[in-house]
Structure formats: structure tokens, C-alpha cells
Design an enzyme around this catalytic site. Structure first.
Site, PDB file in Angstrom:
ATOM      1  CG  ASP A 138      -2.206   0.801   1.002  1.00 38.68           C
ATOM      2  OD1 ASP A 138      -2.344   1.462  -0.049  1.00 38.68           O
ATOM      3  OD2 ASP A 138      -3.077   0.770   1.892  1.00 38.68           O
ATOM      4  CG  ASP A 139      -1.045   5.004  -0.747  1.00 36.53           C
ATOM      5  OD1 ASP A 139      -1.598   4.296   0.124  1.00 36.53           O
ATOM      6  OD2 ASP A 139      -1.634   5.958  -1.297  1.00 36.53           O
TER       7      ASP A 139
ATOM      8  CG  ASP B   1      -3.878   7.937   8.259  1.00 37.83           C
ATOM      9  OD1 ASP B   1      -3.682   8.168   9.464  1.00 37.83           O
ATOM     10  OD2 ASP B   1      -4.341   8.798   7.493  1.00 37.83           O
TER      11      ASP B   1
END
Length: 176
Positions: free
Chosen positions: A110-111, A114
């Protein structure tokens, strides 16, 4: 809004710090991630968490020589406001078989991690997979096995696919 309640702020409004990332920087960061992952593999397949994980998954898969790429499609943001998680598409049966049903030998990409909500959900699907992100925030960081850059929880990352080049006034003229 009732009585003394504060208005709900979007994630971007809550984020005090902007972290713009160019295409060049993102590509360099993905390659740096791959250097670390090369020490951990080999991997049977790459599982991209969409949509943010599509670009880094393509770069990582290319650099590692992995030909099998699958997606798990989870919606958690509506533009810049985080909401409830929705699994729009699960991991394919073929990819699950490659990972023995638990994800062993699979690489989740994933980028960004969070809050960790999406990562936790995917970890439940593939508990033995290796989870890599390009960027990590403190709340989600414990879920990730490999990452490149940690940013503070109040940082909002502007990815290159979400931005465009435009005129920006000088600081002296009131630009942020």
C-alpha cells in the site's frame, strides 16, 4: 451541530502539515522499499490494496520480478474524509492458494498506513503475508513489516496522482 459541539473536520483540515510527493520522489521511495523487500523475499505474488497501493505495487513487482499481482479493494476515504471500511473486492482464490490460505509468501503493498484500520482488515485476511508500505504514520506503523518513511500522524500526504501543477503565489503574498 448541537450546542457546544465542534464541527466535524475532514482529515485534511485536521492535518496540520502538508507533505507533497512528486512522481520522481515516489518512484525513488518505491525503489528504496524494494531494496529492503529484496532481502525478505522471494514472494509468490503481490497484493495491492487499492487504490493507493496500485502504483507502488506495480513498481515493486517489476523490481522484484514478481508476475502475479492481485488486488484487494477497500474503500475507507471519500476524497479526504475517512469513513467506514468497505471491502469492494476480496483477494482472488488463486492468490489465496499461492499463499496457502494464510498469505505465507505473499506481499501486501500500500502507499500509506495511516490509522491502521485498512491494514488490520487485510492482515486478518492474510495473517502470514509480509505487509509493506511506502509511508507510515505512528498509529498504523505497528501493522507494517517494512516501510520507507514515517511521517507524523497530523501530516497529510499529497500523492502525485492526486495533485496537479499549478501556480503557487509567493509566501510574502500570503501563500501557505
Amino acid at each position: 451541530m448541537m450546542g457546544g459541539e465542534a464541527p466535524e473536520l475532514s482529515a485534511q483540515e485536521r492535518a496540520g502539515k502538508a507533505f507533497p510527493v512528486s512522481w520522481d520522489q515516489f518512484h525513488r521511495d518505491c525503489r528504496a522499499l524494494t531494496w529492503r523487500l529484496n532481502e525478505v523475499g522471494p514472494f509468490h505474488a503481490v497484493i495491492a490494496i487499492t487504490r493507493g497501493g496500485l502504483v507502488p505495487a506495480a513498481i515493486v513487482a517489476r523490481e522484484l520480478g514478481v508476475r502475479v499481482i492481485d488486488t484487494v479493494c477497500i474503500a475507507s476515504y471519500d476524497h479526504n474524509k475517512q469513513g467506514e471500511l468497505q471491502v469492494l473486492k476480496g483477494i482472488s482464490e488463486a492468490a489465496m492458494k499461492l499463499g496457502g490460505g494464510t498469505g505465507k509468501g505473499l506481499l501486501i503493498v500500500d502507499d500509506l498506513v495511516d490509522t491502521g484500520k485498512t491494514g488490520k482488515l487485510v492482515r486478518e485476511m492474510l495473517p502470514d503475508a509480509h505487509f509493506a508500505t511506502v509511508y507510515a504514520k505512528p498509529k498504523g506503523r505497528p501493522l507494517v513489516d517494512t516501510y520507507i518513511t514515517e511521517v507524523s500522524q497530523d501530516t497529510w500526504i499529497f500523492f502525485p496522482w492526486d495533485t496537479a501543477l499549478s501556480y503557487h503565489p509567493p509566501l510574502r503574498d500570503g501563500a501557505a
